[in-house]
Design an enzyme around this catalytic site. Sequence first.
Site, PDB file in Angstrom:
ATOM      1  N   ARG A  27      88.433  32.748  45.908  1.00  8.16           N
ATOM      2  CA  ARG A  27      87.648  33.854  46.459  1.00  8.16           C
ATOM      3  C   ARG A  27      87.370  34.948  45.431  1.00  8.16           C
ATOM      4  O   ARG A  27      86.575  35.863  45.685  1.00  8.16           O
ATOM      5  CB  ARG A  27      88.374  34.465  47.660  1.00  8.16           C
ATOM      6  CG  ARG A  27      88.582  33.522  48.815  1.00  8.16           C
ATOM      7  CD  ARG A  27      89.292  34.221  49.954  1.00  8.16           C
ATOM      8  NE  ARG A  27      88.452  35.233  50.546  1.00  8.16           N
ATOM      9  CZ  ARG A  27      87.623  35.039  51.566  1.00  8.16           C
ATOM     10  NH1 ARG A  27      87.505  33.831  52.085  1.00  8.16           N
ATOM     11  NH2 ARG A  27      86.902  36.025  52.058  1.00  8.16           N
ATOM     12  N   TRP A  74      87.301  39.806  43.289  1.00  9.62           N
ATOM     13  CA  TRP A  74      85.961  39.544  42.760  1.00  9.62           C
ATOM     14  C   TRP A  74      85.300  40.901  42.655  1.00  9.62           C
ATOM     15  O   TRP A  74      85.023  41.546  43.659  1.00  9.62           O
ATOM     16  CB  TRP A  74      85.187  38.617  43.691  1.00  9.62           C
ATOM     17  CG  TRP A  74      83.887  38.131  43.121  1.00  9.62           C
ATOM     18  CD1 TRP A  74      83.704  37.064  42.307  1.00  9.62           C
ATOM     19  CD2 TRP A  74      82.587  38.692  43.357  1.00  9.62           C
ATOM     20  NE1 TRP A  74      82.365  36.920  42.006  1.00  9.62           N
ATOM     21  CE2 TRP A  74      81.658  37.902  42.639  1.00  9.62           C
ATOM     22  CE3 TRP A  74      82.114  39.781  44.094  1.00  9.62           C
ATOM     23  CZ2 TRP A  74      80.289  38.175  42.640  1.00  9.62           C
ATOM     24  CZ3 TRP A  74      80.753  40.056  44.092  1.00  9.62           C
ATOM     25  CH2 TRP A  74      79.859  39.248  43.377  1.00  9.62           C
ATOM     26  N   ASN A 100      88.910  43.877  50.973  1.00  6.17           N
ATOM     27  CA  ASN A 100      87.822  42.940  50.697  1.00  6.17           C
ATOM     28  C   ASN A 100      86.583  43.509  51.350  1.00  6.17           C
ATOM     29  O   ASN A 100      86.576  43.765  52.547  1.00  6.17           O
ATOM     30  CB  ASN A 100      88.157  41.554  51.284  1.00  6.17           C
ATOM     31  CG  ASN A 100      87.016  40.568  51.128  1.00  6.17           C
ATOM     32  OD1 ASN A 100      86.093  40.787  50.346  1.00  6.17           O
ATOM     33  ND2 ASN A 100      87.082  39.479  51.875  1.00  6.17           N
ATOM     34  N   GLY A 101      85.519  43.736  50.571  1.00  7.67           N
ATOM     35  CA  GLY A 101      84.296  44.280  51.132  1.00  7.67           C
ATOM     36  C   GLY A 101      83.777  45.445  50.314  1.00  7.67           C
ATOM     37  O   GLY A 101      84.087  45.585  49.124  1.00  7.67           O
ATOM     38  N   GLU A 483      69.951  20.566  44.913  1.00  3.36           N
ATOM     39  CA  GLU A 483      71.403  20.657  44.944  1.00  3.36           C
ATOM     40  C   GLU A 483      72.017  20.178  43.634  1.00  3.36           C
ATOM     41  O   GLU A 483      72.979  20.775  43.132  1.00  3.36           O
ATOM     42  CB  GLU A 483      71.956  19.850  46.126  1.00  3.36           C
ATOM     43  CG  GLU A 483      73.467  19.782  46.219  1.00  3.36           C
ATOM     44  CD  GLU A 483      74.139  21.123  46.404  1.00  3.36           C
ATOM     45  OE1 GLU A 483      75.381  21.179  46.241  1.00  3.36           O
ATOM     46  OE2 GLU A 483      73.468  22.131  46.697  1.00  3.36           O
ATOM     47  N   LYS A 487      74.363  22.513  41.238  1.00  8.29           N
ATOM     48  CA  LYS A 487      75.717  22.148  40.818  1.00  8.29           C
ATOM     49  C   LYS A 487      75.863  22.256  39.305  1.00  8.29           C
ATOM     50  O   LYS A 487      76.882  22.728  38.797  1.00  8.29           O
ATOM     51  CB  LYS A 487      76.048  20.713  41.267  1.00  8.29           C
ATOM     52  CG  LYS A 487      76.423  20.599  42.717  1.00  8.29           C
ATOM     53  CD  LYS A 487      77.764  21.244  42.982  1.00  8.29           C
ATOM     54  CE  LYS A 487      77.939  21.582  44.444  1.00  8.29           C
ATOM     55  NZ  LYS A 487      77.117  22.704  44.913  1.00  8.29           N
ATOM     56  N   GLU A 490      76.037  25.954  38.358  1.00  5.71           N
ATOM     57  CA  GLU A 490      77.295  26.574  38.791  1.00  5.71           C
ATOM     58  C   GLU A 490      78.458  26.200  37.884  1.00  5.71           C
ATOM     59  O   GLU A 490      79.293  27.039  37.553  1.00  5.71           O
ATOM     60  CB  GLU A 490      77.633  26.133  40.218  1.00  5.71           C
ATOM     61  CG  GLU A 490      76.771  26.728  41.306  1.00  5.71           C
ATOM     62  CD  GLU A 490      77.163  26.210  42.676  1.00  5.71           C
ATOM     63  OE1 GLU A 490      77.216  27.016  43.607  1.00  5.71           O
ATOM     64  OE2 GLU A 490      77.405  24.993  42.814  1.00  5.71           O
ATOM     65  N   LYS A 605      84.062  31.606  46.357  1.00  8.71           N
ATOM     66  CA  LYS A 605      83.814  30.559  47.348  1.00  8.71           C
ATOM     67  C   LYS A 605      83.134  31.083  48.601  1.00  8.71           C
ATOM     68  O   LYS A 605      82.146  30.543  49.067  1.00  8.71           O
ATOM     69  CB  LYS A 605      85.149  29.900  47.714  1.00  8.71           C
ATOM     70  CG  LYS A 605      85.044  28.778  48.737  1.00  8.71           C
ATOM     71  CD  LYS A 605      84.367  27.558  48.146  1.00  8.71           C
ATOM     72  CE  LYS A 605      84.393  26.382  49.094  1.00  8.71           C
ATOM     73  NZ  LYS A 605      83.650  25.239  48.540  1.00  8.71           N
TER      74      LYS A 605
END
Length: 610
Positions: A27, A74, A100-101, A483, A487, A490, A605
Amino acid sequence: MCGIVGYIGSEGAAPILVEGLKSLEYRGYDSAGIALAPGGGEFRITRASGKLRNLQNRVDMNDPATTGIGHTRWATHGRPTEENAHPHRSADGQVVAVHNGIFENFLELRAELKGAGHTFVTETDTECFPVMVSQIMRTEPDFKEAFRLAVGRMHGIYAIGCLLATDPGRILVGRSGPPLVIGLGDGENFIASDVVPLLRHTRRVIYLEDGDLAEITRDAVTIFRQDGSPVERPVFVVPFDPVAAEKGGFKHFMQKEIFEQPLAVSNTLLDRLPLDGGGVPLGLAFTDEELRSFQRITILACGTSRHAGLVGQFYLEQLARIGVEVDYGSEYRYRDPVVMADTLAIGITQSGETADTLAAMKEAAARGARGMAICNVQGSTAARLAEATLLTHAGPEIGVASTKAFTTQLVVLLLLALRLGEARGTLDPAVRAEIIQALRELPALLERVASTERKIHQWAQKWHEATDFLYLGRGPLYPIALEGALKLKELSYIHAEGYPAGEMKHGPIALIDRHLPIVAVMPRDAHREKVLSNLQEAAARDGRILALVEEGDTGLDHIAEDVLHLPKVNPWLAPILYVVPLQLLSYHIAVIRGCDVDQPRNLAKSVTVE
């Protein structure tokens, strides 16, 4: 984004928090930290920038404190430094918090609190929260009440965990947007941003809803609303096996999850294929009459899930004969969308917590659409927002780049198209029978495709130094090209573009030269001849073609530099089968280039902030 953990019980909290953060590092992995509350009016806080291992080397795993909270970050507000790492504390050192936020009004709050004599030491929006709690406690000494009032001052989205140094017997939490889960133990309780870190300890969980606050002690959980009124939330039993969240001998979670796809698809199909000529048993909350009443479908999703939606558009329009549009979840609510009567809005999200998709689902519902969710997490926000939910049953997916979540989403979309086609009377019985039989055979075919890994690795060794890739497909395979390109971007940080093959000559053909690898997805379907023609145009301009074709198809042998032959499959299932080699290609190129495939740079994620 960001991961929160917390523990209160009788065991040492430090190893539980660190192990929990390991499970949540997908995360965010810019920095991490833990705060332990041993009592006596103090905290022991350890923080570090970078990956979690930097924190782990600093934490005293033998610390006797039995209460603590932790965080993996993050970065949003402030650089990814140790100073900006969570947990953050008040200036008096008595309150710590993880978050978180985004607090959208943090500048206003900082100015107010500075005016009251408080000091700030970080660049983050989070720091204003423990300082605000400390400020309120000057006149309201009850920690729970001060926490509630402080939450009321925060504007934006948040999941918060908070401790008071003089009261280590409880953790206070609040949620508005990002997920927060409470794990229920025996003489101990837990908090986390996801169920995965809880699985080692318990499968009994409570999902907090937006606006929920909670007080957590060793023996009790009390949930209340912003106005202080108590509320009950259901207890869910998580079906995931804890072992499923481990690597199981694979080098990376992503590699493991690619190879788990036959099992994941089997789980998706379990009890959903008809027997004895009956209908597809999806267990939808909509009656046949309601399914017939829908005149349009809007699919709302982001990233990989949106690519699944684009394949689903082909399935739904052709099998159920209903108009479908696929929207970016991040854009939908900003264009004043027109929602026609009898519209079904389908949100697709692996976690069920993707902020942009949830916002789009709410917008569609506010404009009169009926709601459905396709997700992987029972009890998630998306599942609670929607009138009907189709779970993918993919199991926990730890690798940031989605693999088995994507293929199981495709299976669910195909099943939904069959179910709608049955209800609407648009489904050819022969086509239906062929697809259902093909679905029964699909897990075995996926096993065969996964066995091509050695050849894909050879491709990766040959092509890993390329600076650009072009991916091409047609019909329901063009979203697979999208896709495949995503990938590669990423994981390996190589620039890649995916296009419908027919669009190549409308601009991208200008990029083609002897340095450009072109990955072509070309099963033996109604679009094969068109794709072959497009690839001949690319070859005429020295494009270097890597082709995925059906066994026995030699049509590209004279122009393709590399060809991978895949098992014959029903054309409806080709997108599910043909994406697997593209996942493997991205994985192996990234590994050869020395990239962190499970935790690619700048990504997280579950995107829980806009």
